[in-house]
Write a protein that holds these residues in place. Sequence first.
Motif, PDB file in Angstrom:
ATOM      1  N   ALA A 167      18.171  31.655  40.899  1.00 30.28           N
ATOM      2  CA  ALA A 167      17.699  31.476  39.518  1.00 30.28           C
ATOM      3  C   ALA A 167      17.075  30.100  39.346  1.00 30.28           C
ATOM      4  CB  ALA A 167      18.871  31.664  38.553  1.00 30.28           C
ATOM      5  N   SER A 168      16.566  29.876  38.139  1.00 30.61           N
ATOM      6  CA  SER A 168      15.866  28.623  37.844  1.00 30.61           C
ATOM      7  C   SER A 168      14.704  28.433  38.820  1.00 30.61           C
ATOM      8  CB  SER A 168      16.864  27.441  37.899  1.00 30.61           C
ATOM      9  OG  SER A 168      16.272  26.234  37.528  1.00 30.61           O
ATOM     10  N   ILE A 169      14.012  29.537  39.059  1.00 35.42           N
ATOM     11  CA  ILE A 169      12.834  29.520  39.947  1.00 35.42           C
ATOM     12  C   ILE A 169      11.638  29.085  39.113  1.00 35.42           C
ATOM     13  CG2 ILE A 169      11.226  31.132  41.075  1.00 35.42           C
ATOM     14  CD1 ILE A 169      13.664  32.402  42.368  1.00 35.42           C
ATOM     15  N   ARG A 170      10.887  28.123  39.651  1.00 35.50           N
ATOM     16  CA  ARG A 170       9.805  27.555  38.845  1.00 35.50           C
ATOM     17  C   ARG A 170       8.423  27.989  39.319  1.00 35.50           C
ATOM     18  NH1 ARG A 170      12.813  23.035  37.041  1.00 35.50           N
ATOM     19  NH2 ARG A 170      14.527  24.073  35.980  1.00 35.50           N
ATOM     20  N   HIS A 171       8.316  28.384  40.607  1.00 32.75           N
ATOM     21  CA  HIS A 171       6.984  28.691  41.149  1.00 32.75           C
ATOM     22  C   HIS A 171       7.117  29.629  42.348  1.00 32.75           C
ATOM     23  CE1 HIS A 171       8.235  25.734  44.083  1.00 32.75           C
ATOM     24  NE2 HIS A 171       8.414  24.864  43.104  1.00 32.75           N
ATOM     25  N   SER A 172       5.964  30.100  42.831  1.00 31.83           N
ATOM     26  CA  SER A 172       5.952  31.128  43.890  1.00 31.83           C
ATOM     27  C   SER A 172       6.596  30.632  45.179  1.00 31.83           C
ATOM     28  CB  SER A 172       4.516  31.559  44.170  1.00 31.83           C
ATOM     29  OG  SER A 172       3.899  31.929  42.975  1.00 31.83           O
ATOM     30  N   MET A 173       6.402  29.341  45.505  1.00 27.91           N
ATOM     31  CA  MET A 173       6.961  28.819  46.767  1.00 27.91           C
ATOM     32  C   MET A 173       8.492  28.892  46.767  1.00 27.91           C
ATOM     33  SD  MET A 173       5.605  28.038  49.495  1.00 27.91           S
ATOM     34  CE  MET A 173       6.531  27.788  50.985  1.00 27.91           C
ATOM     35  N   HIS A 174       9.088  28.742  45.572  1.00 29.57           N
ATOM     36  CA  HIS A 174      10.538  28.929  45.482  1.00 29.57           C
ATOM     37  C   HIS A 174      10.924  30.337  45.928  1.00 29.57           C
ATOM     38  CE1 HIS A 174      11.833  25.567  42.430  1.00 29.57           C
ATOM     39  NE2 HIS A 174      12.123  25.231  43.675  1.00 29.57           N
ATOM     40  N   ILE A 175      10.124  31.325  45.526  1.00 24.22           N
ATOM     41  CA  ILE A 175      10.440  32.722  45.893  1.00 24.22           C
ATOM     42  C   ILE A 175      10.364  32.876  47.418  1.00 24.22           C
ATOM     43  CG2 ILE A 175       9.840  35.158  45.588  1.00 24.22           C
ATOM     44  CD1 ILE A 175       8.542  34.464  42.926  1.00 24.22           C
ATOM     45  N   ILE A 176       9.332  32.308  48.020  1.00 24.55           N
ATOM     46  CA  ILE A 176       9.167  32.400  49.486  1.00 24.55           C
ATOM     47  C   ILE A 176      10.379  31.774  50.180  1.00 24.55           C
ATOM     48  CG2 ILE A 176       7.743  31.731  51.482  1.00 24.55           C
ATOM     49  CD1 ILE A 176       6.307  33.650  49.599  1.00 24.55           C
ATOM     50  N   LYS A 177      10.765  30.580  49.736  1.00 27.47           N
ATOM     51  CA  LYS A 177      11.911  29.884  50.350  1.00 27.47           C
ATOM     52  C   LYS A 177      13.187  30.719  50.200  1.00 27.47           C
ATOM     53  CE  LYS A 177      10.277  26.456  52.348  1.00 27.47           C
ATOM     54  NZ  LYS A 177      10.358  26.544  53.807  1.00 27.47           N
ATOM     55  N   CYS A 178      13.370  31.300  49.021  1.00 34.66           N
ATOM     56  CA  CYS A 178      14.565  32.131  48.784  1.00 34.66           C
ATOM     57  C   CYS A 178      14.559  33.342  49.716  1.00 34.66           C
ATOM     58  CB  CYS A 178      14.627  32.586  47.335  1.00 34.66           C
ATOM     59  SG  CYS A 178      15.044  31.235  46.237  1.00 34.66           S
ATOM     60  N   ALA A 179      13.374  33.906  49.934  1.00 38.58           N
ATOM     61  CA  ALA A 179      13.269  35.069  50.832  1.00 38.58           C
ATOM     62  C   ALA A 179      13.589  34.639  52.261  1.00 38.58           C
ATOM     63  CB  ALA A 179      11.874  35.676  50.739  1.00 38.58           C
ATOM     64  N   GLU A 180      13.069  33.469  52.677  1.00 40.14           N
ATOM     65  CA  GLU A 180      13.350  32.967  54.038  1.00 40.14           C
ATOM     66  C   GLU A 180      14.841  32.733  54.243  1.00 40.14           C
ATOM     67  OE1 GLU A 180       9.213  30.449  54.798  1.00 40.14           O
ATOM     68  OE2 GLU A 180      11.106  29.380  54.708  1.00 40.14           O
ATOM     69  N   TYR A 181      15.498  32.221  53.199  1.00 35.55           N
ATOM     70  CA  TYR A 181      16.914  31.850  53.331  1.00 35.55           C
ATOM     71  C   TYR A 181      17.871  32.989  53.023  1.00 35.55           C
ATOM     72  CZ  TYR A 181      15.395  26.944  53.715  1.00 35.55           C
ATOM     73  OH  TYR A 181      14.825  25.764  54.111  1.00 35.55           O
ATOM     74  N   GLY A 182      17.310  34.159  52.685  1.00 35.38           N
ATOM     75  CA  GLY A 182      18.164  35.345  52.567  1.00 35.38           C
ATOM     76  C   GLY A 182      18.782  35.599  51.215  1.00 35.38           C
ATOM     77  N   ALA A 183      18.133  35.129  50.119  1.00 36.45           N
ATOM     78  CA  ALA A 183      18.621  35.509  48.783  1.00 36.45           C
ATOM     79  C   ALA A 183      18.470  37.024  48.633  1.00 36.45           C
ATOM     80  CB  ALA A 183      17.807  34.791  47.707  1.00 36.45           C
ATOM     81  N   ASP A 184      19.422  37.639  47.952  1.00 37.08           N
ATOM     82  CA  ASP A 184      19.316  39.087  47.725  1.00 37.08           C
ATOM     83  C   ASP A 184      18.343  39.387  46.593  1.00 37.08           C
ATOM     84  OD1 ASP A 184      21.570  40.156  49.500  1.00 37.08           O
ATOM     85  OD2 ASP A 184      22.575  38.574  48.361  1.00 37.08           O
ATOM     86  N   VAL A 185      18.312  38.471  45.621  1.00 38.73           N
ATOM     87  CA  VAL A 185      17.499  38.663  44.414  1.00 38.73           C
ATOM     88  C   VAL A 185      16.857  37.328  44.061  1.00 38.73           C
ATOM     89  CG1 VAL A 185      17.533  39.487  42.021  1.00 38.73           C
ATOM     90  CG2 VAL A 185      19.407  40.124  43.555  1.00 38.73           C
ATOM     91  N   ALA A 186      15.636  37.378  43.535  1.00 38.68           N
ATOM     92  CA  ALA A 186      15.046  36.187  42.915  1.00 38.68           C
ATOM     93  C   ALA A 186      14.746  36.558  41.478  1.00 38.68           C
ATOM     94  CB  ALA A 186      13.768  35.789  43.633  1.00 38.68           C
TER      95      ALA A 186
END
Length: 221
Positions: A167-186
């Motif tokens: 959560a508290s995602i501010r931009h697209s690169m945050h989503i990419i990083k979360c996907a790389e690190y294995g978040a289940d949901v963004a």
Amino acid sequence: MKFFIDTANLEEIREAQALGVLDGVTTNPSLMAKEGISGDENVIQHYIDICEIVDGDVSAEVIATDFDGMVEEGTKLASLHKQIVVKIPMIQEGIKALKYFSDKEIKTNCTLIFSPGQALIAAKAGANYVSPFIGRLDDATTDGPELIAQIRLIYDNYGYETEILAASIRHSMHIIKCAEYGADVATCPLSAILGLLKHPLTDIGLAKFLADHKKASSVTV
Ligand code: G3P
């Protein structure tokens, strides 16, 4: 990875739903206030409206900070719609409430997670989701996405099924990083989701394809 939208704005929720990639919605008291939603009846109706737009989970946050209050409020919220997930703050009384709702098989999202220890105890108490606030950590000059990697490692070590809801995602690169690190949901603002679509070479490539097609079509044989 699941995509949730982090807003209480019905138009944005409809727009994200129309994209066909939306898995749920998160709200919080600040987001509800931003839309001018106040008073019990309006709040209740707003959550129901959101549930009717999307197919997935909709997080609705309790305002109470004591165990009895959280149980009363959360039970009421959960009864509104089968998609409602009760959002509980990461405080001592909140841990007790997470355990209570887990025993009752009512889904929960533990919010305001800023450390791996908080994520560990929320999972232990039976939270269905934990919400690490990565943008606010970045704001405080701490590596927000790194927290996702730490939680992923801990949950995988012990087989916790709690989903990591970045959560508290501010931009697209945050989503990419979360996907790389294995978040289940963004859970993201719509702008961060739409930002994933964009690349200047795509626009240049498409313009060339269309120009070449037009040129070829104008050639008479
Ligand atoms: O879901 C939590 C999120 O809304 C917090 O985002 O941008 O207020 O840090 P932000």
